[in-house]
Design a protein around this motif. Structure first.
Motif, PDB file in Angstrom:
ATOM      1  N   ASN A   1      21.747  27.224 -42.797  1.00  0.00           N
ATOM      2  CA  ASN A   1      23.005  26.632 -43.223  1.00  0.00           C
ATOM      3  C   ASN A   1      23.270  26.884 -44.703  1.00  0.00           C
ATOM      4  O   ASN A   1      22.352  26.941 -45.514  1.00  0.00           O
TER       5      ASN A   1
ATOM      6  N   THR B   1      29.688  23.707 -49.796  1.00  0.00           N
ATOM      7  CA  THR B   1      30.893  23.832 -48.986  1.00  0.00           C
ATOM      8  C   THR B   1      32.118  23.627 -49.874  1.00  0.00           C
ATOM      9  O   THR B   1      32.054  22.912 -50.879  1.00  0.00           O
TER      10      THR B   1
ATOM     11  N   TYR C   1      40.513  22.183 -43.898  1.00  0.00           N
ATOM     12  CA  TYR C   1      39.966  23.485 -43.525  1.00  0.00           C
ATOM     13  C   TYR C   1      38.896  23.864 -44.534  1.00  0.00           C
ATOM     14  O   TYR C   1      39.091  23.741 -45.745  1.00  0.00           O
ATOM     15  N   GLN C   2      37.757  24.320 -44.047  1.00  0.00           N
ATOM     16  CA  GLN C   2      36.633  24.703 -44.903  1.00  0.00           C
ATOM     17  C   GLN C   2      36.633  26.214 -45.073  1.00  0.00           C
ATOM     18  O   GLN C   2      36.519  26.949 -44.100  1.00  0.00           O
TER      19      GLN C   2
ATOM     20  N   SER D   1      31.745  29.428 -44.962  1.00  0.00           N
ATOM     21  CA  SER D   1      31.135  29.444 -43.639  1.00  0.00           C
ATOM     22  C   SER D   1      30.006  28.418 -43.578  1.00  0.00           C
ATOM     23  O   SER D   1      29.377  28.109 -44.590  1.00  0.00           O
ATOM     24  N   MET D   2      29.721  27.912 -42.398  1.00  0.00           N
ATOM     25  CA  MET D   2      28.639  26.935 -42.257  1.00  0.00           C
ATOM     26  C   MET D   2      27.264  27.584 -42.415  1.00  0.00           C
ATOM     27  O   MET D   2      26.303  26.916 -42.751  1.00  0.00           O
TER      28      MET D   2
ATOM     29  N   ASN E   1      24.596  35.848 -38.802  1.00  0.00           N
ATOM     30  CA  ASN E   1      24.790  34.623 -38.033  1.00  0.00           C
ATOM     31  C   ASN E   1      26.273  34.427 -37.733  1.00  0.00           C
ATOM     32  O   ASN E   1      27.122  35.185 -38.188  1.00  0.00           O
ATOM     33  N   LEU E   2      26.592  33.411 -36.973  1.00  0.00           N
ATOM     34  CA  LEU E   2      27.984  33.088 -36.678  1.00  0.00           C
ATOM     35  C   LEU E   2      28.740  32.745 -37.949  1.00  0.00           C
ATOM     36  O   LEU E   2      28.192  32.162 -38.876  1.00  0.00           O
ATOM     37  N   LYS E   3      30.019  33.092 -37.975  1.00  0.00           N
ATOM     38  CA  LYS E   3      30.894  32.691 -39.071  1.00  0.00           C
ATOM     39  C   LYS E   3      31.764  31.558 -38.562  1.00  0.00           C
ATOM     40  O   LYS E   3      32.726  31.782 -37.837  1.00  0.00           O
ATOM     41  N   LEU E   4      31.404  30.332 -38.905  1.00  0.00           N
ATOM     42  CA  LEU E   4      32.139  29.153 -38.476  1.00  0.00           C
ATOM     43  C   LEU E   4      32.813  28.515 -39.682  1.00  0.00           C
ATOM     44  O   LEU E   4      32.154  28.209 -40.678  1.00  0.00           O
ATOM     45  N   TYR E   5      34.120  28.322 -39.583  1.00  0.00           N
ATOM     46  CA  TYR E   5      34.904  27.694 -40.627  1.00  0.00           C
ATOM     47  C   TYR E   5      35.567  26.450 -40.025  1.00  0.00           C
ATOM     48  O   TYR E   5      36.585  26.569 -39.343  1.00  0.00           O
ATOM     49  N   PRO E   6      35.004  25.272 -40.242  1.00  0.00           N
ATOM     50  CA  PRO E   6      35.505  24.064 -39.586  1.00  0.00           C
ATOM     51  C   PRO E   6      36.949  23.731 -39.950  1.00  0.00           C
ATOM     52  O   PRO E   6      37.375  23.866 -41.096  1.00  0.00           O
TER      53      PRO E   6
END
Length: 94
Positions: free
Chosen positions: A46, A50, A68-69, A72-73, A79-84
């Motif tokens: 992680n 942030t 919106y973040q 990336s987490m 790894n996955l690119k997750l933007y909450p």
């Protein structure tokens, strides 16, 4: 926005946020027949810092918000690119 008299006025707020996410945990659930197995794991990739934007629109006590973040987490490019993205309703007591 129309100007209202008294405490029932419309608010629109936009801001930025900076923060930390010191640790992420996950639960993996698998089933085989009648047996269900749960594994609790700590995710080690992680991103610590942030940052993002948020907005709020509503009256004095009740509003809708969105956030919106931009970061990336996870920090690894493999790894996955997750933007909450968060949407919701907020209630202010004061």
């Amino acid at each position: 926005f129309p100007v209202t008299i008294g405490w029932r006025h419309v608010k629109f707020v936009v801001g930025v946020n900076f923060g930390v996410q010191p640790g992420l945990r996950g639960v993996f659930v698998s089933s085989s027949g009648d047996e269900v197995t749960r594994s609790h794991v700590r995710l080690i990739d992680n991103a610590f810092w942030t940052y993002g934007v948020h907005a709020r629109l509503g009256t004095r006590n009740l509003a809708v918000f969105g956030a919106y973040q931009f970061s990336s987490m996870f920090k690894s490019s493999q790894n996955l690119k997750l933007y909450p993205l968060q949407l919701g309703l907020s209630l202010s007591l004061f």
